[in-house]
Motif scaffolding. Structure first.
Motif, short mmCIF file in Angstrom:
data_model
loop_
_atom_site.label_atom_id
_atom_site.label_comp_id
_atom_site.label_asym_id
_atom_site.label_seq_id
_atom_site.Cartn_x
_atom_site.Cartn_y
_atom_site.Cartn_z
N GLY A 52 0.81 -1.21 0.00
CA GLY A 52 0.00 0.00 0.00
C GLY A 52 0.84 1.25 0.00
N LEU A 53 0.29 2.32 -0.45
CA LEU A 53 0.98 3.61 -0.48
C LEU A 53 0.25 4.57 0.43
CD1 LEU A 53 2.99 5.63 -1.75
CD2 LEU A 53 1.30 6.06 -3.52
N PHE A 54 1.03 5.30 1.24
CA PHE A 54 0.43 6.30 2.12
C PHE A 54 0.04 7.51 1.26
CE2 PHE A 54 1.54 4.33 5.99
CZ PHE A 54 2.81 3.79 5.87
N VAL A 55 -1.18 7.58 0.85
CA VAL A 55 -1.63 8.71 0.05
C VAL A 55 -2.50 9.61 0.92
CG1 VAL A 55 -2.90 9.46 -1.97
CG2 VAL A 55 -1.59 7.36 -2.05
N ALA A 56 -2.02 10.80 1.16
CA ALA A 56 -2.77 11.71 2.01
C ALA A 56 -4.00 12.22 1.30
CB ALA A 56 -1.88 12.90 2.40
N ASN A 57 -5.04 12.50 2.05
CA ASN A 57 -6.23 13.12 1.46
C ASN A 57 -5.89 14.51 0.97
OD1 ASN A 57 -7.95 10.98 2.07
ND2 ASN A 57 -8.21 11.71 4.17
N GLU B 120 -1.45 9.36 -8.80
CA GLU B 120 -1.51 9.04 -10.23
C GLU B 120 -0.25 8.30 -10.66
OE1 GLU B 120 -1.81 11.38 -14.53
OE2 GLU B 120 -2.03 12.49 -12.65
N LEU B 121 0.90 8.76 -10.16
CA LEU B 121 2.17 8.11 -10.49
C LEU B 121 2.21 6.68 -9.96
CD1 LEU B 121 5.07 8.32 -11.58
CD2 LEU B 121 5.75 9.26 -9.35
N SER B 122 1.68 6.50 -8.77
CA SER B 122 1.64 5.17 -8.16
C SER B 122 0.77 4.21 -8.97
CB SER B 122 1.11 5.27 -6.73
OG SER B 122 1.01 4.00 -6.14
N LYS B 123 -0.39 4.68 -9.37
CA LYS B 123 -1.30 3.83 -10.15
C LYS B 123 -0.67 3.47 -11.51
CE LYS B 123 -6.00 3.41 -11.93
NZ LYS B 123 -5.53 2.78 -13.18
N ASP C 251 1.94 0.85 -10.98
CA ASP C 251 1.34 -0.47 -10.75
C ASP C 251 0.84 -1.09 -12.05
OD1 ASP C 251 1.84 -0.31 -8.08
OD2 ASP C 251 -0.21 0.18 -7.48
N ASP C 252 0.17 -0.29 -12.86
CA ASP C 252 -0.39 -0.78 -14.12
C ASP C 252 0.73 -1.27 -15.06
OD1 ASP C 252 -2.91 -0.22 -13.22
OD2 ASP C 252 -3.10 1.68 -14.32
N GLU C 253 1.78 -0.45 -15.19
CA GLU C 253 2.87 -0.81 -16.10
C GLU C 253 3.65 -2.02 -15.59
OE1 GLU C 253 5.31 2.45 -17.27
OE2 GLU C 253 3.61 3.77 -17.73
N LEU C 254 3.80 -2.08 -14.26
CA LEU C 254 4.52 -3.22 -13.69
C LEU C 254 3.73 -4.51 -13.86
CD1 LEU C 254 7.15 -3.83 -12.20
CD2 LEU C 254 5.87 -3.71 -10.06
#
Length: 380
Positions: free
Chosen positions: A14-19, A38-41, A44-47
């Motif tokens: 999981g990633l700590f994404v602040a509100n 957005e970068l995290s998603k 994940d998609d590309e990986l």
């Protein structure tokens, strides 16, 4: 298979994404947090695409190429996240970005400079933030940068839960380092250090919740485990069954040096040790020494069939369906070896195959101790 394992782990972390902060006075925090998410998603998609390609790859060259792509993706993504973090290293968006770098790209490219900078950013600006607790639980796996973060949090954080979790993670890290100790003295020192640090954690934040359990309980359980199987402690008098179905236990072999080899027939490194173990047993014939191999195979027949085709003239146990030996000795990889002296005290431990010379020297030293004590007893 490193890519497969790492990819599965990365996709689950999981990633700590602040509100996003909707207040007008600080729109940049929310904007940058959204960019990190957005970068995290995207990562994940590309990986996942690479993961799927890897599964379908048929040649070693194809797999190597995919590994290279995964590393390049990780390096580029970490660089983008670090740029976002450095725009304002003190805000929540920076923490989001730093955690992303460590927990995701960091799994593939731990040697890149962004990993160290992410740890430094958290150590400098976010050491009191309760959101770092989860990261602290795994920081010890990331080498010097992670260890530095743990030590900084343990020494300087004013948040008791953060401080307590950092101490707990340091304690477990020291306990793991015992397995790689150069000698018995270093192993004993690391064991004592691990226990002391875990005791501090239990006092600092006993009620802090980690995965549904309290930090106090986790620390106490870890201490019990270390004491049960730590260097310099009496070996647990665990029981099992031999190949004839007879009940046996370690206490039956007091007076002899025992090499407890927990292995499996399907384990290549375990099988690779057999020729040297055969020589070792022959060399130690008539000496106060015993090799006890404990099979972790699911079926006893698997072991007995293997022994029909492979000469292994020493004591064999089958750990059975309950895996009692493995559970007692906290086995997490094969082979795992414990060297126990003639008094029943654990003196060395190896996870993985030790170098033959190292193993032989350790055994010979303890055998000499046993023979010396035996002569003393004869003179009485």
């Amino acid at each position: 298979m490193r890519l497969l394992c790492a990819a599965a782990l990365t996709l689950s972390v999981g990633l700590f994404v602040a509100n996003g902060d909707d207040k007008k006075e600080a729109p940049k925090v929310g904007d940058r947090s959204a960019k990190v998410a957005e970068l995290s998603k995207k990562y994940d998609d590309e990986l996942k695409e690479l993961f799927d390609k890897f599964q379908g790859a048929k040649t070693a060259a194809e797999k190597d190429a995919i590994r290279t792509e995964a590393r390049e993706l990780s390096v580029l993504s970490a660089a983008k996240a670090l740029k976002l973090a450095e725009e304002n290293p003190k805000d929540d968006a920076a923490l989001d970005a730093a955690v992303f770098i460590i927990q995701k790209p960091g799994r593939f490219a731990r040697d890149q400079e962004e990993i160290g900078k992410a740890f430094d950013l958290i150590s400098t600006h976010h050491i009191d933030n309760p959101k770092v607790k989860d990261l602290l639980m795994v920081a010890g796996q990331f080498g010097p940068g992670g260890e530095k973060l743990l030590k900084t949090a343990a020494e300087k954080s004013t948040n008791k839960e953060v401080k307590g979790v950092a101490l707990y993670s340091l304690g477990t890290m020291y306990a793991a380092q015992v397995d790689d100790a150069d000698d018995e003295k270093q192993a004993a020192e690391l064991t004592a250090k691990a226990i002391s640090t875990l005791e501090q954690a239990a006092v600092m934040a006993p009620d802090a919740k980690i995965g549904g359990k309290t930090l106090g309980d986790l620390a106490k359980n870890e201490i019990v485990s270390i004491k049960a199987t730590g260097i310099g402690n009496p070996a647990p008098d665990v029981g099992s069954t031999d190949l004839d179905g007879k009940k046996v236990k370690l206490g039956d072999y007091k007076g002899k040096v025992v090499l407890l080899d927990i292995w499996a027939t399907w384990c290549p490194p375990c099988r690779a040790m057999i020729p040297h173990e055969r020589e070792m047993v022959k060399k130690m014939k008539d000496k106060p020494f015993l090799l006890v191999s404990v099979s972790a195979d699911d079926e006893k027949k698997t072991l007995t069939d293997f022994l029909k085709d492979n000469e292994m003239p020493w004591v064999h146990w089958w750990d059975g369906a309950d895996n009692k030996v493995q559970q007692t000795f906290k086995v997490r990889a094969f082979p795992t070896l414990y060297l126990i002296d003639h008094k029943g005290v654990i003196r060395r431990k190896w996870i993985g195959s030790p170098k033959p010379a190292v193993l032989d020297d350790a055994i010979e030293e303890l055998v000499k101790e046993a023979e010396k004590d035996a002569k003393k007893e004869e003179k009485k």
